[in-house]
Design an enzyme around this catalytic site. Structure first.
Site, PDB file in Angstrom:
ATOM      1  N   CYS A 170       0.804  -1.224   0.000  1.00  0.00           N
ATOM      2  CA  CYS A 170       0.000   0.000   0.000  1.00  0.00           C
ATOM      3  C   CYS A 170       0.836   1.271   0.000  1.00  0.00           C
ATOM      4  O   CYS A 170       0.272   2.375  -0.036  1.00  0.00           O
ATOM      5  CB  CYS A 170      -0.953  -0.002   1.188  1.00  0.00           C
ATOM      6  SG  CYS A 170      -2.119  -1.387   1.139  1.00  0.00           S
ATOM      7  N   HIS A 310      -2.555   8.384   5.900  1.00  0.00           N
ATOM      8  CA  HIS A 310      -2.919   7.091   5.324  1.00  0.00           C
ATOM      9  C   HIS A 310      -4.371   6.787   5.679  1.00  0.00           C
ATOM     10  O   HIS A 310      -5.156   6.394   4.818  1.00  0.00           O
ATOM     11  CB  HIS A 310      -1.986   5.999   5.849  1.00  0.00           C
ATOM     12  CG  HIS A 310      -2.234   4.656   5.246  1.00  0.00           C
ATOM     13  ND1 HIS A 310      -1.973   4.377   3.936  1.00  0.00           N
ATOM     14  CD2 HIS A 310      -2.740   3.513   5.785  1.00  0.00           C
ATOM     15  CE1 HIS A 310      -2.288   3.120   3.667  1.00  0.00           C
ATOM     16  NE2 HIS A 310      -2.759   2.578   4.780  1.00  0.00           N
ATOM     17  N   GLU A 321      -0.560   5.767  13.169  1.00  0.00           N
ATOM     18  CA  GLU A 321      -0.020   6.961  12.523  1.00  0.00           C
ATOM     19  C   GLU A 321      -0.277   8.221  13.338  1.00  0.00           C
ATOM     20  O   GLU A 321       0.499   9.178  13.254  1.00  0.00           O
ATOM     21  CB  GLU A 321      -0.511   7.106  11.090  1.00  0.00           C
ATOM     22  CG  GLU A 321      -1.959   7.345  10.864  1.00  0.00           C
ATOM     23  CD  GLU A 321      -2.241   7.593   9.367  1.00  0.00           C
ATOM     24  OE1 GLU A 321      -1.439   8.256   8.707  1.00  0.00           O
ATOM     25  OE2 GLU A 321      -3.277   7.094   8.886  1.00  0.00           O
ATOM     26  N   LYS A 342      -9.407   8.527   2.011  1.00  0.00           N
ATOM     27  CA  LYS A 342      -9.956   7.168   1.899  1.00  0.00           C
ATOM     28  C   LYS A 342     -11.389   7.114   2.413  1.00  0.00           C
ATOM     29  O   LYS A 342     -12.138   6.196   2.076  1.00  0.00           O
ATOM     30  CB  LYS A 342      -9.081   6.167   2.661  1.00  0.00           C
ATOM     31  CG  LYS A 342      -7.718   5.901   2.038  1.00  0.00           C
ATOM     32  CD  LYS A 342      -6.971   4.819   2.793  1.00  0.00           C
ATOM     33  CE  LYS A 342      -5.585   4.563   2.215  1.00  0.00           C
ATOM     34  NZ  LYS A 342      -4.626   5.662   2.486  1.00  0.00           N
ATOM     35  N   HIS A 347      -9.847   2.581  -0.384  1.00  0.00           N
ATOM     36  CA  HIS A 347      -8.423   2.229  -0.326  1.00  0.00           C
ATOM     37  C   HIS A 347      -8.083   1.396  -1.558  1.00  0.00           C
ATOM     38  O   HIS A 347      -8.391   0.201  -1.622  1.00  0.00           O
ATOM     39  CB  HIS A 347      -8.159   1.449   0.957  1.00  0.00           C
ATOM     40  CG  HIS A 347      -6.705   1.198   1.238  1.00  0.00           C
ATOM     41  ND1 HIS A 347      -5.696   1.505   0.350  1.00  0.00           N
ATOM     42  CD2 HIS A 347      -6.081   0.661   2.329  1.00  0.00           C
ATOM     43  CE1 HIS A 347      -4.535   1.174   0.860  1.00  0.00           C
ATOM     44  NE2 HIS A 347      -4.744   0.663   2.073  1.00  0.00           N
ATOM     45  N   PHE A 406       1.053  -3.388   4.360  1.00  0.00           N
ATOM     46  CA  PHE A 406       1.332  -4.717   4.879  1.00  0.00           C
ATOM     47  C   PHE A 406       2.789  -5.081   4.583  1.00  0.00           C
ATOM     48  O   PHE A 406       3.313  -4.768   3.517  1.00  0.00           O
ATOM     49  CB  PHE A 406       0.407  -5.752   4.236  1.00  0.00           C
ATOM     50  CG  PHE A 406      -1.007  -5.723   4.737  1.00  0.00           C
ATOM     51  CD1 PHE A 406      -1.377  -4.933   5.822  1.00  0.00           C
ATOM     52  CD2 PHE A 406      -1.989  -6.493   4.134  1.00  0.00           C
ATOM     53  CE1 PHE A 406      -2.682  -4.903   6.287  1.00  0.00           C
ATOM     54  CE2 PHE A 406      -3.301  -6.489   4.592  1.00  0.00           C
ATOM     55  CZ  PHE A 406      -3.648  -5.688   5.673  1.00  0.00           C
TER      56      PHE A 406
END
Length: 423
Positions: A170, A310, A321, A342, A347, A406
């Site tokens: 990502c 994010h 975050e 998002k 996403h 990930f």
């Protein structure tokens, strides 16, 4: 020797809710959502049945029947966006040494939709344990290798310089643009066509995320299913899309009278070396990426006017975050608006980092911070200014945009107005 500075001179975005930069900005600046029930296939048997789809007709966007058959949907999106970014930049690539024009394309999952579809064909919908290759399309190999994406983009714009696919989950969208900037800075290219593309809305992708419960099961209300930083959030909404940029060395862009959107002032990537899907709660590795990106940009935390987060909408990511922003920016983190697009466009895995770069650049251009949609119930552990529901007018000279993927990938990029003073 003065370091070569890198700027963005062309942008194209194909995202849920509208195709093109203007449609994209209209959606996110007005806080509308493009998340809906999945229409691409029958998703009734899945746990999570919502997604952010693009209403995209490749033929309407100039792709030939041969290109449409040869390319996966994600490649179609990337090629369409690359052509649009080149048009937007006004650059005459025919007058540029093609060996000095490169391509980087980010993608997390490659040609997922085509591979999924072709497996159903050659296995007779899973009934054959030994598949029958005679039913496969001639271009099946192109679907197997993500390098076909960057090859297609290079062919579309006749770029014969460095050509790379970046696949870091990502964070691919940030990393592809960061790598492109590095190639220009080091002198390996003068122009880069850079961005990312993913079209993962397919049964195999839904099954993968269902298995680990990463996506939201809020199927009864798709428009509000993506809720970054909200106390009721319970997973992300899968999306698709692309954003592609024309990037050039600053003085070259000025010499040809190009419109300059922003400078890629700093970039860094780090890994937590910890867990495939888990995150350390202190956000140390993202904070380190932010620190290095700021150092490269020769900026201090107080110069950041907006953080494009994010903000996936999972419990651990949003807290992770938030901790990273506090750790890297100190008290300034509490004074800086933060938001997650998002919440509106979902996403799109490897593509979202580039789409978020586009959002960051447009926030500077319009002096507007896009909001975090669906944020009604604050999470006490997410205690920063997340610009809930409504956009905010604010002059923005420098933006921090971050990504988390990930495998422990953590990336950060600083975008700034190019007229800033650099010491």
């Amino acid at each position: 020797m003065t370091a070569r500075r890198v700027v963005i001179t062309g942008i194209e975005v194909l995202a849920p809710g509208g195709v093109g930069v203007d449609a994209f900005w209209d959606l996110i600046s007005n806080g509308r959502t493009a998340t809906r029930g999945i229409t691409f296939f029958d998703a009734s048997t899945f746990r999570s049945r919502v997604a952010a789809e693009i209403d995209f007709d490749p033929e309407e966007h100039g792709l030939s029947p041969q290109e449409i058959r040869r390319m996966d949907r994600a490649a179609q999106l990337a090629v369409t966006a690359a052509r649009g970014a080149v048009r937007d930049s006004g650059i005459e690539l025919a007058d540029t040494d093609p060996y000095r024009v490169g391509v980087t394309v980010g993608s997390a999952v490659g040609a997922t939709m085509s591979l999924d579809q072709e497996y159903r064909v050659v296995s007779d919908s899973g009934r054959l344990s030994l598949v029958d290759h005679t039913y496969a399309v001639p271009h099946l190999y192109n679907f197997l290798v993500p390098s076909s994406f960057s090859a297609e983009v290079a062919w579309a714009v006749d770029a014969q310089g460095p050509n790379t696919v970046v696949s870091t989950g990502c964070t691919s969208g940030i990393d592809s643009v960061g790598y492109a900037a590095d190639l220009i800075r080091e002198g390996s290219a003068d122009v880069m066509i850079a961005g990312s593309s993913d079209a993962p809305i397919s049964p195999i992708t839904l099954a993968c995320f269902d298995a680990i419960k990463a996506t939201t099961p809020r199927d009864d209300d798709p428009a509000t299913a993506s809720r970054p930083f909200d106390g009721t959030r319970n997973g992300f909404v899968l999306g698709e899309g692309t954003a592609v940029f024309v990037m050039e060395e600053l003085e070259r862009a000025r010499a040809r009278g190009a419109h300059i959107y922003a400078e890629v002032a700093g970039y860094a990537s780090r890994s937590n070396a910890y867990h495939m899907t888990g995150l350390r709660p202190d956000g140390a590795e993202m904070a380190e990426a932010i620190r290095v990106a700021l150092d490269e940009a020769r900026m201090n935390p107080e110069q950041i006017d907006y953080i494009n987060a994010h903000g996936s909408g999972t419990k651990q990511n949003d807290r992770h975050e938030t901790s990273a922003f506090k750790r890297s920016l100190g008290r300034h983190a509490y004074e800086t608006p933060v938001s997650s697009i998002k919440s509106m466009v979902g996403h799109s895995l490897g593509a979202i980092g580039s789409i978020e770069i586009a959002a960051s650049v447009l926030a500077m251009r319009h002096s507007v911070v896009p909001p975090t949609a669906n944020l009604h119930t604050p999470d006490p552990e997410c205690d920063l200014d997340y610009v809930p529901l409504t956009a905010r007018e604010q002059r923005t000279d420098a933006v921090l945009t971050v990504g988390s993927g990930f495998g422990g990938f953590q990336s950060a990029m600083v975008l700034a107005r190019p007229e800033r003073t650099v010491t």
